[in-house]
Design a protein around this motif. Sequence first.
Motif, PDB file in Angstrom:
ATOM      1  N   ASN A  66       0.986  -1.401   0.452  1.00  0.00           N
ATOM      2  CA  ASN A  66      -0.006   0.202   0.127  1.00  0.00           C
ATOM      3  C   ASN A  66       0.731   1.212  -0.182  1.00  0.00           C
ATOM      4  N   TYR A  67       2.099   1.395   0.196  1.00  0.00           N
ATOM      5  CA  TYR A  67       2.997   2.697   0.354  1.00  0.00           C
ATOM      6  C   TYR A  67       3.610   2.395  -0.069  1.00  0.00           C
ATOM      7  N   ASP A  68       3.977   1.639  -1.391  1.00  0.00           N
ATOM      8  CA  ASP A  68       4.808   1.959  -2.513  1.00  0.00           C
ATOM      9  C   ASP A  68       6.824   1.993  -1.795  1.00  0.00           C
ATOM     10  N   TYR A  69       6.729   0.769  -0.998  1.00  0.00           N
ATOM     11  CA  TYR A  69       8.460   1.297  -0.384  1.00  0.00           C
ATOM     12  C   TYR A  69       9.400   0.784  -1.186  1.00  0.00           C
ATOM     13  N   TRP A  70       9.132   0.545  -2.383  1.00  0.00           N
ATOM     14  CA  TRP A  70      10.635   0.117  -3.139  1.00  0.00           C
ATOM     15  C   TRP A  70      10.184   1.761  -3.778  1.00  0.00           C
ATOM     16  N   ARG A  71       9.890   3.038  -3.977  1.00  0.00           N
ATOM     17  CA  ARG A  71      10.045   3.511  -5.398  1.00  0.00           C
ATOM     18  C   ARG A  71      10.349   4.533  -3.816  1.00  0.00           C
ATOM     19  N   PHE A  72      10.196   4.814  -2.737  1.00  0.00           N
ATOM     20  CA  PHE A  72      11.027   5.701  -2.045  1.00  0.00           C
ATOM     21  C   PHE A  72      12.324   5.215  -1.314  1.00  0.00           C
ATOM     22  N   THR A 222       7.328  15.581  -2.453  1.00  0.00           N
ATOM     23  CA  THR A 222       6.262  15.278  -2.142  1.00  0.00           C
ATOM     24  C   THR A 222       5.893  14.335  -2.665  1.00  0.00           C
ATOM     25  N   THR A 223       6.033  13.742  -3.617  1.00  0.00           N
ATOM     26  CA  THR A 223       5.799  12.053  -4.092  1.00  0.00           C
ATOM     27  C   THR A 223       6.931  12.000  -5.277  1.00  0.00           C
ATOM     28  N   ASP A 224       7.846  12.648  -5.790  1.00  0.00           N
ATOM     29  CA  ASP A 224       8.294  12.400  -7.377  1.00  0.00           C
ATOM     30  C   ASP A 224       9.709  11.884  -6.691  1.00  0.00           C
ATOM     31  N   ALA A 225      10.153  12.684  -6.093  1.00  0.00           N
ATOM     32  CA  ALA A 225      11.233  12.318  -5.274  1.00  0.00           C
ATOM     33  C   ALA A 225      11.472  12.563  -4.134  1.00  0.00           C
ATOM     34  N   ALA A 226      10.553  11.356  -3.329  1.00  0.00           N
ATOM     35  CA  ALA A 226      10.804  11.767  -2.059  1.00  0.00           C
ATOM     36  C   ALA A 226      11.289  10.338  -1.240  1.00  0.00           C
ATOM     37  N   THR A 227      12.170  10.367  -0.417  1.00  0.00           N
ATOM     38  CA  THR A 227      12.640   9.509   0.180  1.00  0.00           C
ATOM     39  C   THR A 227      12.096   8.270   1.106  1.00  0.00           C
ATOM     40  N   LEU A 228      12.815   8.058   2.041  1.00  0.00           N
ATOM     41  CA  LEU A 228      12.444   7.103   2.496  1.00  0.00           C
ATOM     42  C   LEU A 228      11.998   8.051   3.987  1.00  0.00           C
ATOM     43  N   SER A 229      12.672   8.697   4.119  1.00  0.00           N
ATOM     44  CA  SER A 229      12.245   9.743   5.343  1.00  0.00           C
ATOM     45  C   SER A 229      10.565  10.293   5.283  1.00  0.00           C
ATOM     46  N   LYS A 230      10.474  10.761   4.543  1.00  0.00           N
ATOM     47  CA  LYS A 230       9.274  10.940   3.626  1.00  0.00           C
ATOM     48  C   LYS A 230       7.991   9.469   3.926  1.00  0.00           C
ATOM     49  N   LEU A 231       8.478   8.480   3.689  1.00  0.00           N
ATOM     50  CA  LEU A 231       7.175   8.080   3.981  1.00  0.00           C
ATOM     51  C   LEU A 231       7.529   7.782   5.255  1.00  0.00           C
ATOM     52  N   ILE A 232       8.347   7.236   6.663  1.00  0.00           N
ATOM     53  CA  ILE A 232       8.459   7.876   7.780  1.00  0.00           C
ATOM     54  C   ILE A 232       6.958   8.963   8.538  1.00  0.00           C
ATOM     55  N   SER A 247       6.988   2.086  13.091  1.00  0.00           N
ATOM     56  CA  SER A 247       8.307   1.052  13.729  1.00  0.00           C
ATOM     57  C   SER A 247       8.612   0.156  12.795  1.00  0.00           C
ATOM     58  N   ALA A 248       7.749  -1.004  11.452  1.00  0.00           N
ATOM     59  CA  ALA A 248       7.531  -1.152  10.196  1.00  0.00           C
ATOM     60  C   ALA A 248       8.544  -0.031   9.613  1.00  0.00           C
ATOM     61  N   VAL A 249       8.677   0.564   9.132  1.00  0.00           N
ATOM     62  CA  VAL A 249       9.118   1.774   7.169  1.00  0.00           C
ATOM     63  C   VAL A 249      10.556   1.830   8.278  1.00  0.00           C
ATOM     64  N   SER A 250      10.010   2.168   9.815  1.00  0.00           N
ATOM     65  CA  SER A 250      11.519   2.727  10.409  1.00  0.00           C
ATOM     66  C   SER A 250      13.045   2.357  10.082  1.00  0.00           C
ATOM     67  N   THR A 251      12.557   0.205  10.304  1.00  0.00           N
ATOM     68  CA  THR A 251      13.232  -0.862  10.443  1.00  0.00           C
ATOM     69  C   THR A 251      13.228  -1.142   8.817  1.00  0.00           C
ATOM     70  N   ALA A 252      12.893  -0.852   7.953  1.00  0.00           N
ATOM     71  CA  ALA A 252      13.137  -1.667   6.324  1.00  0.00           C
ATOM     72  C   ALA A 252      14.030   0.479   6.161  1.00  0.00           C
ATOM     73  N   ALA A 253      13.628   1.231   6.365  1.00  0.00           N
ATOM     74  CA  ALA A 253      14.239   2.357   6.139  1.00  0.00           C
ATOM     75  C   ALA A 253      15.975   2.472   6.406  1.00  0.00           C
ATOM     76  N   VAL A 254      16.366   1.639   7.877  1.00  0.00           N
ATOM     77  CA  VAL A 254      17.368   1.690   8.915  1.00  0.00           C
ATOM     78  C   VAL A 254      18.018   0.779   8.419  1.00  0.00           C
ATOM     79  N   GLY A 255      17.567  -0.741   8.025  1.00  0.00           N
ATOM     80  CA  GLY A 255      17.761  -1.174   8.161  1.00  0.00           C
ATOM     81  C   GLY A 255      19.189  -1.294   7.392  1.00  0.00           C
ATOM     82  N   PRO A 256      19.176  -0.876   5.734  1.00  0.00           N
ATOM     83  CA  PRO A 256      20.124  -1.265   4.933  1.00  0.00           C
ATOM     84  C   PRO A 256      21.850  -0.602   5.923  1.00  0.00           C
TER      85      PRO A 256
END
Length: 278
Positions: A66-72, A222-232, A247-256
């Motif tokens: 639903n949040y299109d994680y891979w794009r962010f 806003t959308t086109d260049a939004a990074t994982l920080s924007k998703l969080i 927490s799930a989004v933050s884990t996926a963002a800081v994990g790598p």
Amino acid sequence: MAIVAQQTNFSRIFWPTVAWVVALIFFFPIFWMVFTSFKTDADAVKPEHLLFFTPTLENYANMTQNYDYWRFATNSVVTSVFATAFTLFVGVPAAYAMAFNPSRHTKDILMWMLSTKMLPAAAVLYPMTFLTKNFLGIFDTHFLIILVLSLINLPIVIWMLFTYFKEIPKEIIEASKMDGVSTWGEIKDILIPLAWGGVASTALLCFIFCWNEAYWTVRLTTTDAATLSKLIEGNRAPEGLFFGRLSAVSTAAVGPIVVLGWFCQKQLVQGLTFGAVK
């Protein structure tokens, strides 16, 4: 001799224990974030489910579907890689010039560059937003984020590279000049190979700083260049924070970046301690 042996045994037990306690204190927020990511939003705020709950992957499934994680995530990788490359492209020649061809104003320039880090980001937020939206037309673009991240980290990169380049004997550069090597040849064929460890650790730190930057990436996209920080940031609503999904989004963002830092910790320590020991 007994006293010395007793002190030695005490040190062998005490200092490792202190180190483990400090490490656990720093690691606990990361552990709790990962732990909470397997709770539902309802369980995450219930005291009775603080430790005992039914684990679920619902938050991760919701994040990817639903949040299109891979794009962010792709935007974060693209902006961090290109910002790091551009910062090094500018920072290496600048540090080379200041280290091997200094003038009487070199120290003043270095201090001025470092002083730009003391400027509150909020002080230039409105003019930056106004210009990029109404005049330049580059708001919410990869170009803008790459440019901003590069300018933010350029002073630190130049300072680190300058400190490391100063450790290289000037005679090597002078000998290459006598052999007719061009300035670009000195940087590419002599300086970078000799300082490869320093350049690599500087690039790693710059990449981490770019990846972790949240203030500008949230406010200039806003959308086109939004990074994982924007998703969080998007997991905040008038109703409150959705702690499970957050927490799930933050884990996926800081994990790598945590994994990268773990495997490259030697280079990170080297980069942070350049010139500290003479």
